[in-house]
Design a protein around this motif. Structure first.
Motif, mmCIF file in Angstrom:
data_model
loop_
_atom_site.group_PDB
_atom_site.id
_atom_site.type_symbol
_atom_site.label_atom_id
_atom_site.label_comp_id
_atom_site.label_asym_id
_atom_site.label_seq_id
_atom_site.Cartn_x
_atom_site.Cartn_y
_atom_site.Cartn_z
ATOM 1 N N TRP A 545 0.779 -1.112 0.074
ATOM 2 C CA TRP A 545 0.132 -0.286 0.150
ATOM 3 C C TRP A 545 0.642 1.433 0.036
ATOM 4 C CZ3 TRP A 545 -4.368 1.472 -1.531
ATOM 5 C CH2 TRP A 545 -5.753 2.935 -0.636
ATOM 6 N N SER A 546 1.942 1.285 1.675
ATOM 7 C CA SER A 546 2.387 2.571 1.137
ATOM 8 C C SER A 546 4.103 2.377 1.364
ATOM 9 C CB SER A 546 1.882 3.557 1.915
ATOM 10 O OG SER A 546 2.450 3.618 2.985
ATOM 11 N N VAL A 547 4.624 3.496 0.985
ATOM 12 C CA VAL A 547 6.362 3.675 1.555
ATOM 13 C C VAL A 547 6.681 4.695 1.903
ATOM 14 C CG1 VAL A 547 8.494 3.109 0.166
ATOM 15 C CG2 VAL A 547 6.840 2.249 -0.474
ATOM 16 N N GLU A 548 6.823 4.611 2.766
ATOM 17 C CA GLU A 548 6.798 6.446 3.270
ATOM 18 C C GLU A 548 8.408 6.088 4.675
ATOM 19 O OE1 GLU A 548 4.509 9.878 5.764
ATOM 20 O OE2 GLU A 548 3.708 7.739 4.471
ATOM 21 N N ILE A 549 8.518 7.986 4.192
ATOM 22 C CA ILE A 549 10.164 8.140 5.008
ATOM 23 C C ILE A 549 9.478 7.891 7.278
ATOM 24 C CG2 ILE A 549 11.597 9.635 5.651
ATOM 25 C CD1 ILE A 549 12.128 9.273 3.196
ATOM 26 N N CYS A 550 10.176 7.965 7.513
ATOM 27 C CA CYS A 550 9.788 7.975 8.698
ATOM 28 C C CYS A 550 9.996 6.895 10.042
ATOM 29 C CB CYS A 550 7.753 7.249 9.045
ATOM 30 S SG CYS A 550 7.133 7.390 10.959
ATOM 31 N N GLY A 551 10.589 7.951 11.308
ATOM 32 C CA GLY A 551 10.920 7.408 11.909
ATOM 33 C C GLY A 551 10.374 6.411 13.517
#
Ligand code: SER
Length: 587
Positions: A545-551
């Motif tokens: 579904w999604s790919v996201e930069i995140c801590g």
């Protein structure tokens, strides 16, 4: 009916029902270090709700001044305020649900004259801690509220308390006034706050939340009710927002006359904050850097900044404060008693802030240019700290201003910088920087993952121009700011909600990898390309579904999220929208 007669009508009604009328308490709670302000009429009554005998008896009623800062960024709409008056009645182990609901209904329909058709109610839907409140719903039905106007909702909506970390709490039944009775009949009060104004809340306090998070039974079953005076008055007067009642109109008029370009949202924020600041100062508080003094500072500085935005030149708070005093001194004599202190404190803080604001604004613009020239979407924490430390910019203000420039302020980085520099005077910091910074509870973790699902769903429904502009998560809800030029239609909101819930039902696995910023870009990761961890970033994938930069942190499987519901969508500036959403867990 004016505010004065309304307060009296309420007290007389409950006196007539055997309630002792007690005085309101200070805005600063005694004996409770867990909260900065009195947030509800029940707060000063906690010992009595826990079983201690109240000298005035088992039925009490009053008017209580309250202050809530949780929703400070909502202020400016039709119904939200920081400082407000609450009308309340209590049963300390005396009447229970039937008595409470019957009296509420009688007061609303017979004394205030609200048509029964315009009253909507919500009841607790039940979970592992407490059963579905069929009893309250049945009482409403008997009184004549049809099933279609009774909605069952989860804890996030229909549970109140405790006021601090522990103490009395329980399911509630909330009463809403329908400001648009010709609107679609099936709209739900909880998701249409602009149409349905929540005017009153009857809480059935039979539980005691303990420090370990479990719920015990209280020694006695209590009823705690709270009616928002300003909102209800607006409904009674048939005006479109609470700023049009006589409690606000003199202040609003004065601001309008001072402003070069009066913008309604800013005018309302100034009116609210000034009123709140006056009441906090009336407690003898001097603006400062921790606890209540910090809230006073934040309210005042936010008012000053909005004043500049709408072209108010020079000092204006003292003049407005005089109007607040005129409007409310007859009920709150402490305003008059502390008049000199209030006016001096406002003036001193205003002078101080005006000076630093000018220098700070230059510094802020430099910081924004710096971020832009480096292609950064995030204003680093050390800059947020510098603006705070050297120029007196409250971090929340920088966050808000940065948001308007399409940047996110690194509040976690700010917190680290703050702690580093202020090791000695850290007292109170935890409370101030609450929500989304230090918090790592299961609730916030679930909401973090939900935020990713939402972000991608918005891009799919609205288009790839949607970009995150800010995110704020508390244990109760997520708040997501993003770029989009217009209001979302009900169909779009439904589609977004449905897509998110679909990904939850698919029980997608959430995984993460560390990679370079360039690699993340190549993979098409959404998110903020900051290099907080050097050049390496953490990239979270949620199934396909999604790919996201995140801590992080995130859940392992989306199935843990429960049901996703959008509570509100609105504009927060040109081309910027804000969504509030919650996760509901049935049990
Ligand atoms: N404590 C409840 C509230 O604040 C009812 O007074 O809504």
């Amino acid at each position: 009916m004016d505010a004065k007669s309304f307060r009296q009508l309420y007290l007389d009604f409950f006196a007539g029902k055997g309630h002792a009328i007690i005085g309101g308490s200070s805005l600063i709670p005694e004996h409770d270090p867990s909260v900065l302000f009195t947030t509800a009429g029940m707060h000063p009554l906690v010992p009595f709700l826990l079983g201690e005998a109240h000298p005035a008896g088992k039925r009490l009623a009053n008017v209580q001044k309250c202050l809530r800062t949780d929703d400070i960024t909502e202020v400016g709409d039709e119904v939200h305020l920081t400082f407000f008056e609450m009308l309340g009645n209590w049963s300390l182990g005396d009447y229970w649900k039937p008595g409470a609901i019957q009296m509420s209904y009688e007061f609303l329909t017979q004394r205030l004259g609200f048509e029964s058709d315009r009253i909507r109610v919500t009841c607790f839907q039940g979970d592992g801690d407490a059963p579905r409140d069929l009893e309250a719903a049945e009482i409403w039905r008997t009184l004549g509220i049809p099933d279609a106007h009774i909605t069952f909702l989860p804890k996030a909506d229909n549970w109140w308390g405790p006021a601090g970390a522990t103490g009395p709490c329980g399911p509630d039944t909330e009463m809403f006034y329908d400001t648009d009775p010709d609107g679609p009949p099936d709209e739900n009060p909880a998701t249409h706050p602009a149409r349905f104004w929540e005017v009153w809340n009857d809480v059935f306090m039979q539980y005691d939340k303990r420090a370990d998070g479990s719920y015990g039974q209280l020694a006695q079953k209590n009823v705690d009710t709270g009616m928002g005076l300003e909102r209800t008055l607006a409904a009674l007067q048939g005006v479109p927002s609470l700023y049009e009642t006589e409690l606000f109109s003199p202040i609003i008029d004065r601001i309008m006359s001072l402003a070069g370009k009066p913008e309604p949202f800013a005018v309302r924020v100034i009116a609210d904050h000034l009123r709140a600041a006056v009441f906090v100062l009336a407690e003898g508080i001097v603006p400062g850097n921790v606890d209540q003094p910090y809230i006073a500072r934040r309210l005042i500085r936010r008012a000053v900044r909005y004043g500049r935005e709408i072209g108010i030149a020079g000092h204006f708070l003292g003049e407005l404060a005089q109007v607040v005093l005129l409007t409310l001194s007859d009920v709150y004599t402490e305003l008059e008693t502390n008049r000199d202190h209030i006016l001096t404190a406002l003036d001193t803080e205003e002078t101080r802030f005006q000076q630093t604001l000018r220098r700070g604004e230059r510094e802020f613009r430099r910081a924004v240019d710096g971020c832009r020239s480096e292609g950064q979407d995030v204003m680093p924490g050390h800059l947020v700290f510098r603006l705070y430390d050297t120029y007196g910019f409250p971090p929340e203000l920088t966050e808000e201003l940065a948001g308007k420039q399409g940047l996110t302020a690194d509040m976690e980085g700010f917190r680290l910088a703050f702690e580093e520099h202020q090791e000695k005077s850290r007292q109170g910091a935890a409370g101030r920087f609450k929500g989304g910074l230090a918090e790592r509870s299961p609730e916030t973790t679930r909401l973090h993952t939900a935020t990713h699902l939402l972000h991608e769903a918005l891009r799919r429904v609205l288009g790839p121009h949607v970009e995150q502009r800010g995110s704020n998560i508390t244990a109760e809800r997520l708040r997501f700011d993003f770029s989009h030029p217009e209001k979302l239609t009900p169909e779009q909101l439904d589609a977004v909600e449905r897509l998110v819930n679909e990904q939850i039902s698919r029980d997608l696995q959430v995984t993460w990898e560390e990679m370079s910023v360039d690699e993340a870009r190549e993979r098409g990761a959404a998110g903020l390309f900051e290099d907080r961890y050097g050049n390496q970033v953490k990239v979270y994938s949620t199934g396909d579904w999604s790919v996201e930069i995140c801590g992080g942190p995130h859940v392992e499987q989306t199935g843990e999220l429960g049901r996703f519901r959008i509570v509100r969508e609105r504009s927060i500036g040109a081309g910027l929208r804000r969504i509030r959403a919650v996760l509901e867990t049935d049990s």
